[in-house]
Structure formats: structure tokens, C-alpha cells
Design an enzyme around this catalytic site. Structure first.
Site, short mmCIF file in Angstrom:
data_model
loop_
_atom_site.label_atom_id
_atom_site.label_comp_id
_atom_site.label_asym_id
_atom_site.label_seq_id
_atom_site.Cartn_x
_atom_site.Cartn_y
_atom_site.Cartn_z
CG ASP A 8 53.88 26.83 17.25
OD1 ASP A 8 54.96 27.39 16.96
OD2 ASP A 8 53.70 26.25 18.34
CG ASN A 9 53.66 30.04 18.44
OD1 ASN A 9 53.85 30.05 17.22
ND2 ASN A 9 54.60 29.68 19.31
CG ASP A 68 54.92 28.42 13.47
OD1 ASP A 68 56.04 27.90 13.34
OD2 ASP A 68 54.61 29.10 14.48
CE LYS A 87 52.94 33.03 16.18
NZ LYS A 87 53.21 31.93 15.23
CD GLU A 112 59.12 28.21 19.67
OE1 GLU A 112 58.12 27.60 20.09
OE2 GLU A 112 59.03 29.14 18.88
#
Ligand SMILES: Cc1ncnc2c1ncn2[C@@H]1O[C@H](/C=C/CNC(=O)c2cc(-c3ccc(F)cc3)cc(O)c2O)[C@@H](O)[C@H]1O
Ligand SMILES: [Mg+2]
Length: 214
Positions: free
Chosen positions: A169-170, A141, A144, A199
Site C-alpha cells: 500500500d501507499n 502497510d 513505509k 483512502e
């Protein structure tokens, strides 16, 4: 003098959460982010998916890349078995200082080791410095564009074993295209996409769960 967002998030935890109660810390941060200011925590919706993966894996060793304010750190650690260890890496000293106080408020200091520094520097030292053989679960997380290089580094450093789980994540927003392309096409991983939302918003995002096949 102006406070920072992490400082305001910590103040909300200290005001609204009960000391020693991790779930109340998670709830206080989600409330702060919904009612006051958005912050880049994994959040409650993706957090439920994270919880289900942690519960299923029941890991003895966890690595988190990118602590930020320790929202997911606390969320994961609150579900770990008694002698499990969670190591979380954070290279921004201000964020690390806030995260330590959030972890302390949750009463999870004995389960979580926050290490200040860059993932690329610390991953090669994990075995010797922390007596880690391999990680059962890794939560990605952080920046990126670091997901792919750090995954390759973990492979090279022998930190993954047959069955180790990577949860990222993401993968849609902000997106990790090079990581997704690698992990979904590599014969060494079996991947699954959990569709959700960014989120505290209605924007699509999701978590990619990948099993290392050895
Ligand atoms: C190599 C290295 N080593 C150690 N610590 C490292 C590190 N690289 C970063 N860190 C640390 O981790 C956190 C950074 C997290 C990055 N996360 C995101 O950028 C992020 C962004 C969004 C987002 C989505 C839509 C928007 F419009 C705006 C933002 C949502 C998210 O969920 C994110 O995670 C931060 O605390 C940073 O210091
Ligand atoms: Mg994130």
C-alpha cells in the site's frame, strides 16, 4: 478523558456493524472515515483492488505487516478459503487491543492470528513459531521505511516461494521510494502498479503488486 481515534473507530463498528458480518464491519469503518474522521485504512477504493488480488491468489497463508485497526485484516480474511491462515503483525499495544476487538466483532478470530511485536523481530521466527513454510501473499502497510528491509528479510528467511505475491500500500502517498526502486529493478520480481487514490481522498496513491520469481 479523551478517547483515541482507534477507540472512536471501534465504537463506530460496535454501533453500526452486525456482529459476525465482516462486510458490515468494513462498511462501518469506511462510513466513519468518510463522514467523521479520516483514518489510515487502505479504504474502499484501494480495498477493491486488494479484494481482487486476494481472490485471484486464493492464498492458504497470508502475512500482513501493520494491523492498525484491522480494516484490511478483516477485508482479506473475509475472502480466504476455509483453512487459510492470516498472520498480522502490530507493535503498538493500543492499536493491537483495538484491532483484536474489531476482528472479534467481525467473527474472524479463528482465521486471524494477531501477533504483537515488530516485524523485524517476528519475521525470522515465523517458520518455527507458526509452522509456516512460505507465504502465498504478503500485504505491506506498516511504516513505509520498513517495506524494503522487511522484504529483504523475508527473502533471507526463505519465507517467499516462486509465485509468492507482495502487495504494497501507499507506494505513491506517503510513498516508498527505496522499496519501489528495488522491487521494480530486481530480476527476482515481476511488478505491476495499480493506480488508485489515497483512502477517502482524491490524492493519487496506488498499490504495487509484485510476484517473487524465486
Ligand atoms: C515495523 C513494524 N512492526 C509492526 N507494526 C508496525 C511496524 N511499523 C508500523 N507498525 C504499525 O502499523 C501501523 C502503521 C502504519 C503506517 N501507515 C502509514 O503511515 C500510512 C499513512 C498514510 C497517510 C497518507 C497521507 C497523509 F497525509 C497522512 C498519512 C496512509 C496510509 O495508508 C498509511 O498506511 C501502526 O498501527 C503501527 O503501530
Ligand atoms: Mg496504508
Amino acid at each position: 478523558t479523551q478517547t483515541t481515534r482507534p477507540q472512536r473507530l471501534l465504537a463506530a463498528v460496535q454501533k453500526n456493524a452486525t456482529r459476525g458480518d465482516p462486510r458490515s464491519v468494513v462498511k462501518a469503518i469506511d462510513q466513519f472515515c468518510r463522514q467523521k474522521e479520516w483514518a489510515m485504512n487502505v479504504g474502499d477504493e484501494k480495498g477493491c483492488i486488494l479484494d481482487s488480488v486476494v481472490t485471484e491468489v486464493n492464498p492458504a497463508t497470508v502475512l500482513e505487516l501493520g494491523t492498525y485497526c484491522a480494516y484490511s485484516t478483516v477485508r482479506i480474511a473475509s475472502l480466504l478459503p476455509p483453512h487459510a491462515k492470516l498472520i498480522t503483525l502490530e507493535f503498538n499495544p493500543h492499536n493491537a487491543a483495538i484491532a483484536r476487538q474489531v476482528i472479534a466483532w467481525a467473527g474472524l478470530g479463528d482465521k486471524i492470528q494477531l501477533v504483537e511485536g515488530a516485524s523485524g523481530d517476528w519475521i525470522p521466527k515465523m517458520k518455527e513459531k507458526f509452522a509456516i513454510e512460505t507465504f502465498d501473499l504478503v500485504f505491506l502497510d506498516h511504516w513505509k521505511d520498513r517495506y524494503l528491509p522487511d522484504t529483504k528479510l523475508m527473502e533471507e528467511c526463505g519465507l517467499l516461494r516462486k509465485g509468492s505475491i507482495l502487495l504494497a500500500d501507499n507506494v505513491i502517498c506517503p510513498g516508498t521510494p527505496d522499496y519501489l526502486e528495488y522491487i521494480r529493478n530486481s530480476p527476482r520480481y515481476k511488478s505491476q502498479y495499480f493506480r488508485s487514490h489515497l483512502e477517502y481522498t482524491k490524492v493519487e496513491d496506488g498499490l504495487e503488486k509484485s510476484v517473487f520469481l524465486g
